[in-house]
Write a protein that holds these residues in place. Structure first.
Motif, PDB file in Angstrom:
ATOM      1  N   VAL A  24       0.829  -1.199   0.000  1.00 52.96           N
ATOM      2  CA  VAL A  24       0.000   0.000   0.000  1.00 52.96           C
ATOM      3  C   VAL A  24       0.868   1.256   0.000  1.00 52.96           C
ATOM      4  O   VAL A  24       0.581   2.235  -0.700  1.00 52.96           O
ATOM      5  N   CYS A  25       1.946   1.236   0.771  1.00 51.09           N
ATOM      6  CA  CYS A  25       2.867   2.383   0.791  1.00 51.09           C
ATOM      7  C   CYS A  25       3.414   2.658  -0.609  1.00 51.09           C
ATOM      8  O   CYS A  25       3.475   3.817  -1.056  1.00 51.09           O
ATOM      9  N   CYS A  26       3.806   1.610  -1.293  1.00 56.04           N
ATOM     10  CA  CYS A  26       4.356   1.771  -2.644  1.00 56.04           C
ATOM     11  C   CYS A  26       3.284   2.251  -3.619  1.00 56.04           C
ATOM     12  O   CYS A  26       3.561   3.075  -4.503  1.00 56.04           O
ATOM     13  N   LEU A  27       2.057   1.749  -3.460  1.00 52.36           N
ATOM     14  CA  LEU A  27       0.955   2.229  -4.299  1.00 52.36           C
ATOM     15  C   LEU A  27       0.721   3.714  -4.075  1.00 52.36           C
ATOM     16  O   LEU A  27       0.553   4.483  -5.030  1.00 52.36           O
ATOM     17  N   ALA A  28       0.691   4.133  -2.812  1.00 50.72           N
ATOM     18  CA  ALA A  28       0.456   5.542  -2.488  1.00 50.72           C
ATOM     19  C   ALA A  28       1.531   6.429  -3.079  1.00 50.72           C
ATOM     20  O   ALA A  28       1.250   7.490  -3.663  1.00 50.72           O
ATOM     21  N   LYS A  29       2.774   6.004  -2.950  1.00 51.17           N
ATOM     22  CA  LYS A  29       3.880   6.770  -3.522  1.00 51.17           C
ATOM     23  C   LYS A  29       3.771   6.836  -5.038  1.00 51.17           C
ATOM     24  O   LYS A  29       3.996   7.891  -5.641  1.00 51.17           O
ATOM     25  N   GLY A  30       3.399   5.718  -5.656  1.00 52.47           N
ATOM     26  CA  GLY A  30       3.274   5.688  -7.110  1.00 52.47           C
ATOM     27  C   GLY A  30       2.177   6.592  -7.631  1.00 52.47           C
ATOM     28  O   GLY A  30       2.296   7.180  -8.709  1.00 52.47           O
ATOM     29  N   ILE A  31       1.094   6.720  -6.868  1.00 54.11           N
ATOM     30  CA  ILE A  31       0.007   7.615  -7.270  1.00 54.11           C
ATOM     31  C   ILE A  31       0.445   9.070  -7.183  1.00 54.11           C
ATOM     32  O   ILE A  31       0.020   9.909  -7.983  1.00 54.11           O
ATOM     33  N   GLY A  32       1.325   9.378  -6.221  1.00 54.17           N
ATOM     34  CA  GLY A  32       1.829  10.743  -6.093  1.00 54.17           C
ATOM     35  C   GLY A  32       1.670  11.361  -4.727  1.00 54.17           C
ATOM     36  O   GLY A  32       2.058  12.523  -4.522  1.00 54.17           O
ATOM     37  N   PHE A  33       1.125  10.627  -3.778  1.00 51.03           N
ATOM     38  CA  PHE A  33       0.903  11.190  -2.450  1.00 51.03           C
ATOM     39  C   PHE A  33       2.218  11.566  -1.771  1.00 51.03           C
ATOM     40  O   PHE A  33       3.238  10.897  -1.954  1.00 51.03           O
ATOM     41  N   ASP A  34       2.157  12.628  -0.985  1.00 48.65           N
ATOM     42  CA  ASP A  34       3.323  13.074  -0.223  1.00 48.65           C
ATOM     43  C   ASP A  34       3.470  12.303   1.083  1.00 48.65           C
ATOM     44  O   ASP A  34       4.573  12.203   1.622  1.00 48.65           O
ATOM     45  N   ALA A  35       2.340  11.811   1.615  1.00 48.13           N
ATOM     46  CA  ALA A  35       2.356  11.218   2.951  1.00 48.13           C
ATOM     47  C   ALA A  35       1.287  10.142   3.072  1.00 48.13           C
ATOM     48  O   ALA A  35       0.346  10.080   2.269  1.00 48.13           O
ATOM     49  N   ILE A  36       1.452   9.316   4.086  1.00 50.46           N
ATOM     50  CA  ILE A  36       0.468   8.279   4.386  1.00 50.46           C
ATOM     51  C   ILE A  36       0.226   8.269   5.886  1.00 50.46           C
ATOM     52  O   ILE A  36       1.111   8.601   6.680  1.00 50.46           O
TER      53      ILE A  36
END
Length: 279
Positions: A24-36
């Motif tokens: 999920v962390c990698c997905l979030a980063k790939g989408i473009g999010f700055d933070a989780i």
């Protein structure tokens, strides 16, 4: 202002695919999010998992903005509940999260009013935030859980706790669960806000509806809500984000998705909309 996402937003995808929080962390980063931000790490050794997630996020350049946990301080033994929240603070510390959100209650004991609940909970909340302050973590509660979902009630809790380290996680959508106008409610919330959730709902009055649609849940007053893609529903998202920015909030604005739509597509569309609103 940073654009974040809650790990909760990927819940449906995780159930469908069996993927874990690291993916999920990698997905979030790939989408473009700055933070989780992470919700309850319900594993045998949450401290160990928190350390692994912290290391991964540092490696891929994804900030950890918050840790969110559930709690009903009015259910069970109060001392045990406080100790459980102490343990959650320890997990937040292991994550490197600067903020920990904990719920306060989702139901009232029979015969107790919400006003009567506040002086029972406030000392427990104060103890937790004092413990967290020693570890450099701010605690907060969200307008969440139906009992303390409208802005007046949350403000009364914060003022009763009366500790600078305990503040508000402002969720612009959850006010509708108490049938409160979000644009009015955020004015009361902003002076206390340390973290922000943005979500969207379809909101339907039940008056005149002979057949209620499936997939909706009821508000406090019996109206209907269903989560949806950010910008596709009835929450005044653009107006709320604009006002939050005007007020001077410069922390993380974290996307929460809990709709019926296809999970990853919905999160991507929500990110794109939120990025446009914060440019």
């Amino acid at each position: 202002m940073k654009i974040g996402v809650s790990s909760y937003s990927f819940s449906k995808y995780m159930k469908q695919t069996g993927c874990d929080l690291k993916e999920v962390c990698c997905l979030a980063k790939g989408i473009g999010f700055d933070a989780i931000e992470f919700t309850d790490l319900k594993v045998e050794d949450p401290i160990a998992l928190a350390g692994e997630l912290r290391a991964l996020c540092a490696e891929i350049g994804l900030e950890i903005s918050a840790y969110a946990v559930g709690m009903n301080l009015l259910k069970g033994d109060g001392e045990e509940n406080v100790k459980k929240l102490f343990s959650c603070v320890d997990v937040a510390k292991a994550l490197g999260a600067p903020v920990m959100r904990h719920d306060i209650c989702s139901s009232l004991p029979e015969g107790m009013t919400w006003e009567e609940a506040i002086p029972v909970m406030a000392p427990m909340i104060r103890r937790v935030t004092e413990y967290a302050a020693e570890k450099g973590i701010r605690t907060c509660s969200e307008n969440h859980g139906f009992i303390f979902q409208d802005s007046l009630r949350v403000e009364k809790v914060i003022n009763a706790v009366d500790h600078e380290n305990y503040r508000w996680l402002l969720d612009i959508g959850n006010f509708l669960c108490a049938d409160e106008n979000p644009t009015d409610a955020i004015e009361r919330a902003l002076p206390y806000t340390v973290h922000v959730h943005v979500k969207d709902f379809l909101y339907r009055k039940t008056e005149g509806l002979e057949v209620l649609p499936d997939g909706f849940f009821k508000t406090r007053n019996g109206n209907l809500l269903r989560g949806t893609i950010l910008g596709h529903g009835d929450v005044p998202v653009a107006a709320c984000v604009k006002r939050i920015r005007e007020y001077g909030y410069d922390g993380t604005v974290s996307l929460e998705f809990e709709g019926a739509e296809e999970n990853l597509k919905a999160v991507r569309l929500g990110y794109e909309y939120l990025r446009k609103l914060t440019k």
